[in-house]
Design a protein around this motif. Structure first.
Motif, PDB file in Angstrom:
ATOM      1  N   PRO A 181       0.828  -1.231   0.000  1.00  0.00           N
ATOM      2  CA  PRO A 181       0.000   0.000   0.000  1.00  0.00           C
ATOM      3  C   PRO A 181       0.851   1.265   0.000  1.00  0.00           C
ATOM      4  O   PRO A 181       0.465   2.271  -0.619  1.00  0.00           O
ATOM      5  CB  PRO A 181      -0.816  -0.119   1.293  1.00  0.00           C
ATOM      6  CG  PRO A 181      -0.814  -1.578   1.614  1.00  0.00           C
ATOM      7  CD  PRO A 181       0.499  -2.102   1.138  1.00  0.00           C
ATOM      8  N   GLU A 182       2.001   1.225   0.672  1.00  0.00           N
ATOM      9  CA  GLU A 182       2.864   2.402   0.719  1.00  0.00           C
ATOM     10  C   GLU A 182       3.815   2.483  -0.462  1.00  0.00           C
ATOM     11  O   GLU A 182       4.525   3.488  -0.631  1.00  0.00           O
ATOM     12  CB  GLU A 182       3.664   2.411   2.025  1.00  0.00           C
ATOM     13  CG  GLU A 182       4.766   1.357   2.117  1.00  0.00           C
ATOM     14  CD  GLU A 182       4.256  -0.024   2.503  1.00  0.00           C
ATOM     15  OE1 GLU A 182       5.079  -0.902   2.781  1.00  0.00           O
ATOM     16  OE2 GLU A 182       3.016  -0.202   2.549  1.00  0.00           O
ATOM     17  N   GLY A 183       3.834   1.456  -1.282  1.00  0.00           N
ATOM     18  CA  GLY A 183       4.742   1.460  -2.425  1.00  0.00           C
ATOM     19  C   GLY A 183       6.186   1.259  -2.014  1.00  0.00           C
ATOM     20  O   GLY A 183       6.478   0.659  -0.976  1.00  0.00           O
ATOM     21  N   GLY A 184       7.099   1.779  -2.819  1.00  0.00           N
ATOM     22  CA  GLY A 184       8.515   1.625  -2.512  1.00  0.00           C
ATOM     23  C   GLY A 184       9.378   2.127  -3.646  1.00  0.00           C
ATOM     24  O   GLY A 184       8.895   2.721  -4.619  1.00  0.00           O
ATOM     25  N   THR A 185      10.669   1.864  -3.529  1.00  0.00           N
ATOM     26  CA  THR A 185      11.644   2.351  -4.505  1.00  0.00           C
ATOM     27  C   THR A 185      12.264   1.178  -5.257  1.00  0.00           C
ATOM     28  O   THR A 185      12.698   0.195  -4.649  1.00  0.00           O
ATOM     29  CB  THR A 185      12.760   3.152  -3.812  1.00  0.00           C
ATOM     30  OG1 THR A 185      12.187   4.263  -3.129  1.00  0.00           O
ATOM     31  CG2 THR A 185      13.786   3.649  -4.833  1.00  0.00           C
TER      32      THR A 185
END
Length: 354
Positions: free
Chosen positions: A274-278
């Motif tokens: 949900p927060e995504g990422g790199t």
């Protein structure tokens, strides 16, 4: 129907004859070692097949067999490109004639070296040598033919898998892209037009020839187009960290190699979070090898990350690299410290093939 079958048989026969004759690489340490080993095994068979078993006879037979084997290998290696220009039958016959001619010359030379000047050439011995050399050469050429047929079959199967990989653009990605375009037409037509252009480039690449190699920069441009479309869908959840060192313009890579790896990183690494990422993409060149490392967050267990689609893409890419570079290329994956890393290494320059 019978006429169609006859035409198919004629076409198959024509293709068989026109297929180039490929002599394997015989001028390397491994091939020469095998030739020497098999030559000595042949000497032992002939030594115990008849006649006195002495060290002198063993040494003379070894000298003759190794002379013929190594000279034939050297000549076939030197004429490898020439033989490849002929069809399968013509090339095989020419290679057979080369081996038989070398055997005859070596046999006559050995006979004159060890015989008295007033003694006639022992043609019966020369004939026996020719028969043995002919049988061995025919078996070797048959072996090469079977190997070539297996190689053609493997290449055909691999081409099918490559085409399946290159033509595969996930349906959900297509639908999401079309929805993005539809939502942007009214509010931001310029961005919508850019998405259409990026999507068309991705489709053009997927329809390109499966065996194509393209400059690395071209593959990176394609990756940037793909990421731009996904960024519009995922927004701030998708962060990219590009660490691309300078590399020679001659570096080439099979088309659609990096894009599926990035697709896996986004689909299996960013989307479940949900927060995504790199996602970090690092490229550097050292020791005449190009190194690519793609890392993404490792989602928790019980997610879709370990899906069959991820493994299928990796296996397809491994197969393509194996055909083009053999053992000189490597694709590996590791998971540590909450991140999943895919590492790709391949030679900067070199002829395709192992």
């Amino acid at each position: 129907m019978a006429e169609y079958n006859n035409q198919s048989e004629r076409l198959s026969a024509t293709t068989e004859v026109s297929r180039p004759f490929v002599v394997p690489e015989l001028c390397n340490v491994a091939a020469i070692s095998l030739l020497v080993l098999f030559g000595e095994l042949l000497v032992l068979v002939l030594l115990f097949a008849g006649g006195p078993v002495t060290w002198v006879r063993f040494a003379l037979m070894s000298l003759f067999v190794q002379w013929v084997a190594l000279t034939s290998a050297g000549v076939l290696c030197a004429t490898r490109n020439l033989l490849a220009r002929f069809g399968l039958v013509a090339g095989a016959l020419l290679a057979f004639v080369i081996v038989m001619t070398i055997t005859a010359f070596v046999g006559i030379f050995a006979d004159r070296m060890f015989a008295a000047p007033d003694v006639a050439i022992n043609w019966s011995t020369i004939f026996g040598q020719q028969v043995i050399a002919g049988i061995i050469a025919a078996l070797a050429l048959r072996y090469f033919y079977v190997q070539q047929q297996l190689r053609v079959q493997e290449q055909s199967e691999l081409q099918s898998r490559i085409q399946a990989l290159q033509s595969r653009i996930r349906p959900h990605f297509l639908f999401n892209s079309m929805n993005i375009i539809a939502s942007l037409i009214a509010v931001d037509p310029e961005t919508a037009e850019a998405v259409v252009e990026d999507l068309s480039e991705l489709f053009r690449a997927s329809l390109n020839d499966a065996g194509n190699q393209v400059p690395l920069q071209e593959e990176l441009d394609l990756c940037e187009r793909y990421v731009r479309i996904e960024s519009l869908r995922l927004g701030e959840r998708l962060q990219l960290d590009w660490q691309v060192d300078e590399f020679p313009g001659t570096v080439q890579i099979p088309l659609l190699t990096l894009q599926p790896l990035l697709e896996n990183a986004i689909y299996h690494g960013i989307q479940p979070l949900p927060e995504g990422g790199t996602i970090r993409l690092r490229i550097w060149v050292d020791d005449n090898r190009c190194n690519v490392e793609i890392t993404n967050p490792l989602p928790p267990a019980n997610t879709r990350y370990q899906s069959q689609g991820n493994r299928m893409a990796l296996n397809n890419i491994r197969s393509r690299l194996s055909v083009l570079y053999g053992s000189r290329a490597e694709l590996s994956t590791t998971a540590a410290d909450g991140r999943y890393a895919t590492t790709l290494r391949f030679p900067v320059q070199g002829e395709p093939g192992s």
